[in-house]
Design an enzyme around this catalytic site. Structure first.
Site: not given
Ligand code: PGA
Length: 250
Positions: A9, A11, A94, A96, A166, A172, A212
């Site tokens: 991904n 991003k 996702h 985010e 996730e 991250g 991660s």
């Protein structure tokens, strides 16, 4: 046996020339893998990525889509548009997007349904916040997100959905869930799918871990009984590192 699926991904990273170089370098590094390799790239890279991934085992995905086919939605891109240029996968929900763009279980479900209407395979993200984890709510949250995301799908569609578990606190941050914890959470998701869609569907659905993932932990995570590969953010931006993750078992 379920296959392992490793998806990058990117991003909001990578310009077209970087995407082209990345795919050209990655191609020989992953051509022998038995694992499925997907790169989910920004909209502006899609066309270049698709051209450069032709005749390779690298599949290309988008990172989001709108649930309507077309219309007055300035700035949005539909599943129909993605399919028209040859995209195969799309990340939906996702964390985010849930956090910064007001996506919720309802819009996620609409997008998942629209993805199937357009013959795209969704990679649906679920995961708990640190607070939810500390309150002991992890399984409740992730199974509820899963149930709502898949609501109204046929068994066949569920079997063609990739779920990415996730934990938000692991994205991250460099903090990874332990392999036992990640496997337990994924087992809970699979059990929820078994309750609703039956044993066969539950055994077939691919459930990845994300948060991660890097070459130094990919092997131990992906070898767990229920972890069927990973959704990889930061470590998918470096071609050597990503190829090591894809080739974790070769
Ligand atoms: P990360 O991101 O690997 O950089 O933690 C994973 C993701 O957000 O999909």
């Amino acid at each position: 046996m379920r296959k392992k699926v490793i998806a990058g991904n990117w991003k909001m990273n990578m310009l077209p020339d970087e995407a082209i170089n990345f795919i050209q370098e990655l191609t020989p590094m992953v051509e022998k893998t038995q694992n499925e390799v997907i790169l989910c790239v920004p909209y502006t890279d899609l066309f270049y990525a698709l051209l450069n991934a032709q005749n390779t085992n690298i599949k290309i995905g988008a990172q989001n889509m709108h649930f309507e086919q077309s219309g007055a939605y300035t700035g949005e891109v539909s599943g129909k548009m993605l399919k028209a240029i040859g995209v195969e996968y799309v990340i939906i929900g996702h964390s985010e997007r849930r956090q910064y763009f007001a996506e919720n279980d309802e819009t996620v479900n609409k997008k998942v349904k629209s993805a199937f209407e357009n013959n795209l395979k969704p990679i649906v993200c679920v995961g708990e916040t640190l607070e939810q984890r500390e309150n002991g709510e992890t399984k409740e949250i992730i199974t509820s997100q899963t149930e709502k995301a898949l609501n109204g799908l046929s068994n066949e569609q569920v079997e063609n959905t990739i779920i990415a578990y996730e934990p938000i606190w692991a994205i991250g941050t460099g903090k990874t869930a332990t392999k036992e914890d990640a496997n337990d959470s994924i087992k809970a998701i699979r059990e929820k799918i078994r309750q609703i869609y039956g044993q066969n569907t539950a055994e077939r659905v691919i459930i990845q871990y994300g948060g991660s993932v890097k070459s130094s932990n990919a092997g131990e995570l992906f070898e767990m009984s229920d972890i069927d590969g990973g959704l990889v953010g930061g470590a998918s931006l470096k071609v050597e590192e990503f190829s090591k993750i894809v080739n974790y078992n070769s």
